[in-house]
Design an enzyme around this catalytic site. Structure first.
Site, PDB file in Angstrom:
ATOM      1  N   ASP A 136      74.526  75.659  28.720  1.00  0.00           N
ATOM      2  CA  ASP A 136      74.022  74.518  27.944  1.00  0.00           C
ATOM      3  C   ASP A 136      72.502  74.504  27.921  1.00  0.00           C
ATOM      4  OD1 ASP A 136      76.436  73.502  27.206  1.00  0.00           O
ATOM      5  OD2 ASP A 136      76.488  71.899  28.692  1.00  0.00           O
TER       6      ASP A 136
ATOM      7  N   ASP B 137      86.235  74.102  24.332  1.00  0.00           N
ATOM      8  CA  ASP B 137      85.407  73.632  25.444  1.00  0.00           C
ATOM      9  C   ASP B 137      86.287  73.240  26.637  1.00  0.00           C
ATOM     10  OD1 ASP B 137      83.079  72.928  26.748  1.00  0.00           O
ATOM     11  OD2 ASP B 137      82.393  71.524  25.212  1.00  0.00           O
TER      12      ASP B 137
HETATM   13  C1  DGJ Z   1      79.665  70.921  26.586  1.00  0.00           C
HETATM   14  C2  DGJ Z   1      79.219  72.079  25.743  1.00  0.00           C
HETATM   15  O1  DGJ Z   1      78.684  73.075  26.554  1.00  0.00           O
HETATM   16  C3  DGJ Z   1      78.223  71.584  24.698  1.00  0.00           C
HETATM   17  O2  DGJ Z   1      77.736  72.661  23.942  1.00  0.00           O
HETATM   18  C4  DGJ Z   1      78.890  70.560  23.820  1.00  0.00           C
HETATM   19  O3  DGJ Z   1      79.909  71.161  23.076  1.00  0.00           O
HETATM   20  C5  DGJ Z   1      79.452  69.428  24.666  1.00  0.00           C
HETATM   21  N1  DGJ Z   1      80.275  69.926  25.740  1.00  0.00           N
HETATM   22  C6  DGJ Z   1      80.257  68.482  23.822  1.00  0.00           C
HETATM   23  O4  DGJ Z   1      80.857  67.488  24.555  1.00  0.00           O
END
Ligand code: DGJ
Length: 666
Positions: A556, A484
């Protein structure tokens, strides 16, 4: 195996021998006319050395027969003293120098104050599927190699440049593109590109190309959600002003930059209505000094041609990415059905809770269980713990092994979330190494999501990041990392180099090179591990990172209705093989109403299927639907992920506009 793939495999086998021959024979040089020609079954591309000794574009389009003549590069035209030849000639790669007012591919400042650079052809080398043309400034020993690679199966050409300082003094590169692509003269065009923001990535935008320059870019240090480094340009139907290219007919020229740092693509329509597309490093805040003997190479800018509309353009690019870009190329394994804990637990992860979710996930046919954020350091919220990559003993008193063993016993493999490039100020790592972040001495350190950016360009930071990941993967049986990246750059200084260093701005290049080299080294040392590129959703989706990661997280936003537009846009540029999609709870954090479990599954089944729901809240009916649809998905997933994609119905509004995205912050 689905019928149509069996056929595809047979065709591929039959073509294999001729293709290797084609690779050798795709590139020709006609000494008499000074014309280079790349011929594939899908495209012919030609350029040549003009009378002035400069490289000039000649043809890019439908394949020509070998006997079809390609003209000698036309004499540069002059319309007037204000429209000199250099302002309207379609150059392959033009430095800033002489009477050039178009977007330069290269701009250099020399220590004596000279900033004029004019590149002339010197020599060339043809290898199978690769052409290198060496050019040089008219008086100084600055050499630029223009590199062309060609994939004979799809006709996709990759172009990049290598700038070498063979003078006796240092110089500074202020602007460096990978390539300029020139489109055929004499028509109106539509530009398609992908723009958006967090939770609304990959919105397809289409507009008639008007005179002037359209700039697609990221100045944020990473690829970005606001523009994606992909374009497609199609002929506007004669007499039409509607920028609505057809799926199955019409010519389309398309391309994408393989770079995960700040980038720029300029689409210029000049005073004689010629279109040129220049892409490479973003020149904003850019300076790359070269000592004598040093060089700088640019990212690869890939481009292709379709004579059969946007649909065929996407299919060509999908095939190209699967066979030539992805880490498991040319035959990546289909993506497994995954479960991810994020939307169910956020950071409140612990062993019993994860085991309970894993048992339920296994019961519906999930193949990979992924624990998201929250398992490490003192991580209880996004305010603390990032950077401290030890297992949290309260949540996992006996480490990760008991959970991983239980996941394996349930017949799934195990994946884990990491965010290696970041640090919370409230972390042991930051307290120990406040100098490790991107910052400018004496200036504020702006936070995004309460975190700061490690300067991955530093050797010690690179060693730390590689070291903890290597240990994590060596100590635990981990099959997958969700990598991430949840903020973008600010104050991108590199104080370690010292205030007088002229290398401060090389951070834009060195950071990304270290990112790629960490990923490559990890993959070499842990070949079973697969990786996802996530950046608050689709903030790092590009052909650079896809050389090292098996999939991406497009957004997301998991609302199925919103997802249709995000996935639709995504499909224009990138293969469904890399497009992960989760079924989550309904309603979720998006205030858009309730949808059925089946609908959410069917939307997520358009790519790599995942489940991100809180399974503890599911009804028996939800489990039954999920089990049936996951079983059905497994029978078609190879076709979904690697087959030929035909977009039959657009999820866009009847007006042709993308639907309204008024997503709120989570
Ligand atoms: C952002 C990601 O896009 C989410 O899926 C998740 O992993 C969060 N970060 C976790 O902090």
């Amino acid at each position: 195996m689905p019928k149509h793939l069996t056929l595809a495999a047979a065709v591929a086998a039959a073509l294999l021998a001729p293709l290797s021959l084609l690779a050798q024979e795709a590139i020709h040089y006609a000494a008499a006319t000074h014309v280079f020609r790349i011929d594939t079954p899908a495209v012919t591309y030609a350029m040549g050395v003009n009378a002035a000794g400069e490289l000039q574009a000649i043809y890019w389009g439908a394949p020509l027969a070998p006997a079809d003549p390609i003209p000698t590069p036309a004499e540069p035209r002059a319309l007037s003293g204000m429209e000199t030849p250099t302002t309207i000639t379609p150059y392959e790669f033009r430095a800033w120098g002489g009477l050039n007012f178009t977007e330069p591919d290269l701009k250099i400042t020399f220590p004596d104050g000279n900033r004029d650079l004019v590149l002339h052809y010197v020599s060339h080398k043809i290898e199978p599927a690769k052409l290198t043309i060496t050019t040089k400034d008219i008086s100084r020993d600055v050499f630029v190699d223009l590199i062309y690679t060609v994939d004979p199966a799809t006709g996709v050409i990759g172009r990049s440049s290598v700038i070498t300082n063979k003078t006796k003094s240092p110089l500074t590169i202020e602007q460096a593109a990978s390539a300029t692509w020139n489109l055929p003269h004499g028509t109106d065009y539509t530009l398609s590109y992908l723009s958006g923001r967090w939770a609304a990535e990959m919105q397809l935008t289409q507009q008639k190309i008007a005179d002037g320059t359209t700039v697609l870019e990221s100045r944020r240090g990473s690829t970005g959600q606001q523009n994606n480094p992909w374009f497609a340009i199609s002929r506007l139907a004669p007499g039409s002003s509607t920028p609505n290219p057809d799926e199955e007919s019409g010519e389309v020229w398309f391309g994408a930059l393989a770079w995960s740092g700040s980038w720029r693509i300029n689409v210029e329509r000049n005073q004689v209505h010629d279109i040129r597309v220049t892409g490479g490093y973003n020149p904003f805040d850019f300076a790359y000094p070269l000592a004598p003997g040093q060089n700088l190479s640019t990212p690869v800018f890939y481009a292709g041609y379709s004579g059969h509309g946007m649909g065929e353009a996407s299919r060509i690019f999908h095939r190209f990415q699967i066979a030539n870009i992805l880490p498991q190329r040319p035959t990546p394994k289909p993506r497994p059905v995954i479960y991810n804990s994020w939307e169910a637990t956020e950071m409140a992860v612990d062993e019993p809770g994860q085991v309970a979710l894993a048992q339920k996930a296994a019961s519906i046919g999930v193949e990979r269980f992924i624990m998201d954020d929250g398992w490490f350091g003192q991580r209880s919220s996004d305010h603390l713990g990032l950077g401290d990559w030890y297992v949290n003993k309260t949540k996992f008193p006996n480490g990760l092994k008991p959970l991983i063993d239980k996941v394996h016993a349930l017949n799934m493999d195990f994946g884990l979330w990491v965010e290696p490039e970041m640090v919370n100020p409230n972390s042991d790592l930051y307290r120990a190494h406040p100098d490790w972040i991107l910052n400018m001495t004496g200036r504020p350190r702006s936070e995004g999501r309460n975190q700061l950016m490690l300067n991955l360009a530093r050797k010690d930071v690179r060693a730390y990041v590689f070291g903890f990941l290597d240990k994590l993967l060596s100590d635990n049986d981990i099959a997958f990392l969700k990598w991430d990246y949840n903020r973008q750059w600010s104050e991108p200084g590199w104080p370690e180099l010292g205030p007088d260093s002229d290398k401060q701005k090389t951070v834009y290049v060195e950071y990304i090179r270290n990112l790629y080299s960490i990923l490559a080294e990890l993959r070499a040392k842990h070949p079973k591990v697969e990786i996802q590129s996530c950046s608050s959703g689709g903030g790092r989706v590009d052909l650079g990172i896809l050389g090292f990661t098996d999939e991406v997280w497009p957004s997301d936003n998991t609302d199925p209705f919103d997802r249709l537009s995000i996935q639709n846009g995504f499909s224009y540029a990138y293969t469904p093989q890399v497009m992960t999609a989760w079924v989550t709870d309904s309603p979720n954090w998006r205030p858009v109403g309730v949808t059925s479990t089946a609908y959410r599954f069917l939307v997520s089944m358009q790519g790599g299927l995942g489940v991100g729901s809180n399974l503890n809240k599911w009804s028996d009916a939800d489990f039954a639907t999920a089990k049936d649809l996951i079983a059905a998905y497994k029978t078609v997933r190879q076709t979904v992920q690697q087959g030929s994609l035909y977009r039959l119905i657009s999820p866009r509004l009847p007006t042709g506009e993308p639907s309204d995205y008024s997503a709120t912050e989570s």
